[in-house]
Write a protein that holds these residues in place. Sequence first.
Motif, PDB file in Angstrom:
ATOM      1  N   ALA A 101      13.372  19.324 -15.220  1.00  0.00           N
ATOM      2  CA  ALA A 101      12.752  18.327 -14.225  1.00  0.00           C
ATOM      3  C   ALA A 101      12.767  17.953 -12.816  1.00  0.00           C
ATOM      4  O   ALA A 101      13.167  17.227 -12.655  1.00  0.00           O
ATOM      5  CB  ALA A 101      12.252  17.534 -15.666  1.00  0.00           C
ATOM      6  N   VAL A 102      11.237  18.562 -12.136  1.00  0.00           N
ATOM      7  CA  VAL A 102      11.236  17.283 -11.085  1.00  0.00           C
ATOM      8  C   VAL A 102      10.335  16.072 -10.607  1.00  0.00           C
ATOM      9  O   VAL A 102       8.971  16.388 -11.369  1.00  0.00           O
ATOM     10  CB  VAL A 102      10.645  17.516  -9.821  1.00  0.00           C
ATOM     11  CG1 VAL A 102      10.624  17.529  -8.454  1.00  0.00           C
ATOM     12  CG2 VAL A 102      12.021  19.268  -8.802  1.00  0.00           C
ATOM     13  N   LYS A 103      10.720  15.024 -11.081  1.00  0.00           N
ATOM     14  CA  LYS A 103       9.475  14.428 -11.005  1.00  0.00           C
ATOM     15  C   LYS A 103       9.153  13.397  -9.804  1.00  0.00           C
ATOM     16  O   LYS A 103      10.600  13.348  -9.133  1.00  0.00           O
ATOM     17  CB  LYS A 103      10.064  12.830 -11.826  1.00  0.00           C
ATOM     18  CG  LYS A 103      10.237  12.917 -13.554  1.00  0.00           C
ATOM     19  CD  LYS A 103      11.206  12.154 -14.284  1.00  0.00           C
ATOM     20  CE  LYS A 103      12.358  12.177 -15.501  1.00  0.00           C
ATOM     21  NZ  LYS A 103      12.107  11.027 -15.838  1.00  0.00           N
ATOM     22  N   LEU A 104       8.421  13.368  -9.379  1.00  0.00           N
ATOM     23  CA  LEU A 104       7.027  12.730  -8.472  1.00  0.00           C
ATOM     24  C   LEU A 104       7.265  10.857  -8.035  1.00  0.00           C
ATOM     25  O   LEU A 104       7.506  10.122  -9.185  1.00  0.00           O
ATOM     26  CB  LEU A 104       5.925  12.251  -8.281  1.00  0.00           C
ATOM     27  CG  LEU A 104       5.685  14.387  -8.070  1.00  0.00           C
ATOM     28  CD1 LEU A 104       3.892  14.854  -7.930  1.00  0.00           C
ATOM     29  CD2 LEU A 104       6.333  15.091  -6.917  1.00  0.00           C
ATOM     30  N   ALA A 105       8.130  10.440  -7.361  1.00  0.00           N
ATOM     31  CA  ALA A 105       8.255   8.873  -6.813  1.00  0.00           C
ATOM     32  C   ALA A 105       7.244   8.647  -5.947  1.00  0.00           C
ATOM     33  O   ALA A 105       6.604   9.259  -4.897  1.00  0.00           O
ATOM     34  CB  ALA A 105       9.332   7.998  -6.989  1.00  0.00           C
ATOM     35  N   TYR A 106       7.172   6.971  -5.947  1.00  0.00           N
ATOM     36  CA  TYR A 106       6.752   6.701  -4.459  1.00  0.00           C
ATOM     37  C   TYR A 106       6.973   5.163  -4.438  1.00  0.00           C
ATOM     38  O   TYR A 106       6.875   4.638  -5.331  1.00  0.00           O
ATOM     39  CB  TYR A 106       5.009   6.354  -4.752  1.00  0.00           C
ATOM     40  CG  TYR A 106       4.150   5.451  -3.718  1.00  0.00           C
ATOM     41  CD1 TYR A 106       4.609   5.874  -2.462  1.00  0.00           C
ATOM     42  CD2 TYR A 106       3.194   4.642  -4.253  1.00  0.00           C
ATOM     43  CE1 TYR A 106       4.274   4.879  -1.564  1.00  0.00           C
ATOM     44  CE2 TYR A 106       2.266   3.530  -3.207  1.00  0.00           C
ATOM     45  CZ  TYR A 106       2.467   4.602  -1.954  1.00  0.00           C
ATOM     46  OH  TYR A 106       2.082   3.635  -0.802  1.00  0.00           O
ATOM     47  N   GLY A 107       7.311   5.318  -3.176  1.00  0.00           N
ATOM     48  CA  GLY A 107       7.893   4.219  -2.739  1.00  0.00           C
ATOM     49  C   GLY A 107       8.041   3.914  -1.248  1.00  0.00           C
ATOM     50  O   GLY A 107       7.041   4.398  -0.824  1.00  0.00           O
ATOM     51  N   ALA A 108       8.243   2.718  -0.916  1.00  0.00           N
ATOM     52  CA  ALA A 108       7.706   2.344   0.884  1.00  0.00           C
ATOM     53  C   ALA A 108       9.364   1.026   1.255  1.00  0.00           C
ATOM     54  O   ALA A 108       9.811   0.437   0.543  1.00  0.00           O
ATOM     55  CB  ALA A 108       6.993   1.920   1.449  1.00  0.00           C
ATOM     56  N   THR A 109       9.805   1.708   2.668  1.00  0.00           N
ATOM     57  CA  THR A 109      11.009   0.897   3.077  1.00  0.00           C
ATOM     58  C   THR A 109      10.487  -0.549   3.353  1.00  0.00           C
ATOM     59  O   THR A 109      11.182  -1.295   2.695  1.00  0.00           O
ATOM     60  CB  THR A 109      10.699   0.819   4.769  1.00  0.00           C
ATOM     61  OG1 THR A 109      11.179   2.189   4.530  1.00  0.00           O
ATOM     62  CG2 THR A 109      11.895   0.186   5.579  1.00  0.00           C
ATOM     63  N   GLU A 110       9.071  -1.284   3.752  1.00  0.00           N
ATOM     64  CA  GLU A 110       8.881  -2.562   3.018  1.00  0.00           C
ATOM     65  C   GLU A 110       9.014  -3.247   1.955  1.00  0.00           C
ATOM     66  O   GLU A 110       8.561  -4.258   2.166  1.00  0.00           O
ATOM     67  CB  GLU A 110       7.044  -2.618   4.129  1.00  0.00           C
ATOM     68  CG  GLU A 110       6.084  -2.247   3.280  1.00  0.00           C
ATOM     69  CD  GLU A 110       5.768  -0.656   3.751  1.00  0.00           C
ATOM     70  OE1 GLU A 110       4.634   0.004   3.481  1.00  0.00           O
ATOM     71  OE2 GLU A 110       6.368  -0.029   4.168  1.00  0.00           O
ATOM     72  N   PHE A 111       8.732  -2.456   1.486  1.00  0.00           N
ATOM     73  CA  PHE A 111       9.047  -2.859  -0.874  1.00  0.00           C
ATOM     74  C   PHE A 111      10.568  -2.585  -1.204  1.00  0.00           C
ATOM     75  O   PHE A 111      10.686  -3.715  -2.297  1.00  0.00           O
ATOM     76  CB  PHE A 111       7.266  -1.784  -1.363  1.00  0.00           C
ATOM     77  CG  PHE A 111       6.120  -2.526  -0.907  1.00  0.00           C
ATOM     78  CD1 PHE A 111       6.130  -3.509  -1.411  1.00  0.00           C
ATOM     79  CD2 PHE A 111       5.552  -1.517  -0.485  1.00  0.00           C
ATOM     80  CE1 PHE A 111       4.769  -3.722  -0.604  1.00  0.00           C
ATOM     81  CE2 PHE A 111       4.215  -1.840  -0.030  1.00  0.00           C
ATOM     82  CZ  PHE A 111       3.908  -2.239   0.141  1.00  0.00           C
ATOM     83  N   ALA A 112      11.679  -1.551   0.053  1.00  0.00           N
ATOM     84  CA  ALA A 112      12.333  -2.202  -0.368  1.00  0.00           C
ATOM     85  C   ALA A 112      12.877  -1.814  -1.789  1.00  0.00           C
ATOM     86  O   ALA A 112      13.512  -1.268  -2.405  1.00  0.00           O
ATOM     87  CB  ALA A 112      13.209  -3.368  -0.404  1.00  0.00           C
TER      88      ALA A 112
END
Length: 496
Positions: free
Chosen positions: A296-307
């Motif tokens: 399975a490939v799960k999608l994720a969401y993050g950002a540098t400013e939120f570490a």
Amino acid sequence: MTETFTERFAAGLAGYGDGQCIEFEGRWYTGDEVTAYADAIGAQLRAAGVDDDAPVGLVVRNRLPHAAAIIGFLAAGRAVSMIYSFQSPEAIGRDIETLNLSAIVADSEDWTDAVITAAKRTGSAGVALSVTAPTVTAVPGLERRDESRRHTEAEPDVALQILTSGTTGPPKRQSIKTRVLERTVFSVTSGEAAPPGAPPEFSYWQFGGIGVCQLIAGIYNGRRIVILERFTVDGWVNAVKTHGIKRSGVQPAVIRMLLDADVPKEDLASLDFLISASGPLDPETRDEFEARYGIAVKLAYGATEFAGSLCAWTPEMEREFGASKRNSVGRALPDTQLRIVDPDTGAEPPTGERGLVEAKIAAISDDWIRTTDIASIDEDGFVTLHGRADGAINRGGFKILPETVRRVLISHPAVRDACVVGVPDARLGQVPFAAVEVTPGLPVPTEDELEDMVRRSLPVYNVPVAFVMVDELPRNPALKVSLPAVAALYESRSKT
């Protein structure tokens, strides 16, 4: 009295003792060895006249000495500012002068004449790292900081400064406060402690940016860690096979590379799932990978400013919504509030409508922080990403989302990947240009063919003014397509 993050992190490091801590280039280094390395760096800085609380710069590589430096700085409460090593020596020198720090730590190979000259101009002490003896040494001519110079002082509670990947332009430096590192650990691990004997953490994303989170979470929780200096298909697959890796975060490009390399299914048998982050993964590539490997490939969401991450899938969500919300990046993490706003008015649109993502995380700020990501949130709280507003092209008043055009182009069987950017136009301000990565062994599509595809699928103003066919799209070390490099392809084409 409540322990601080620094104290808990230092305790995590101390807990390894003579047990395995970090594996690099086929060799395991014990906790004692990593600590000794970090202590040697600290001693060298003190000998150079650098105060224990003074921030330092690190020209960072994904190597054992640099990991030990980062770990040692965090355990000692010393702030560190990352400097990308994959720049030219002149660009590294400009970063050193901009930061104006008491000391710069870098691999011996990065202490070029241009870098040494920049450090002399700022009066910074220089420390050279190596995996072979002598492992930690003073740089000749930079043995001590110039005490007559005023250097940048520590910002209150700032633990480190990490860099964005530089996809849309020069990397930006983001200050991460010590208290935010608690949520970094949580966002990487979802608060789960690994059982004894679990496979090691797998760390190959660049330490200069968000990739350092994996290293931090691993040490904090006393996990063994395997480091790759840079991604290669062979190196990545070998690490998965050798260490029985169960899960790994990957860039979308990695999934395509694994498919193109035709990696044997048995070589990836230990993987339970992959987490795709840092950019859009087209559904066709995801479907092809899951069908071929049963992973399975799960999608994720993050950002540098939120570490770290903003959203995640839990096993419970998977069971109830896995099929129906397949293209979502999950729901907001427990410490995170998300909302969608109109970019012009700031008003929240109806549920399910698109807009800019805003996030509020108590550990970071009491205010809503606006991102440049376009997304929607459905009635069940699941977030779906639709592209980036800062990449939007304004063609004479018509707004074009590059990812929308890209999705049409990659539906062509001979197009492996594509990138659409805005380029200057004297009359319209901006117009779209497309670089197309062709699939080996298939006939190269014509510009007329691709124009017609876009024209049939989207309003005519979305049609790129030009196309260039390439064997590989230009990518940065984070494996993201470099938009400035793609724009440069248009400039080169225009001059020929």
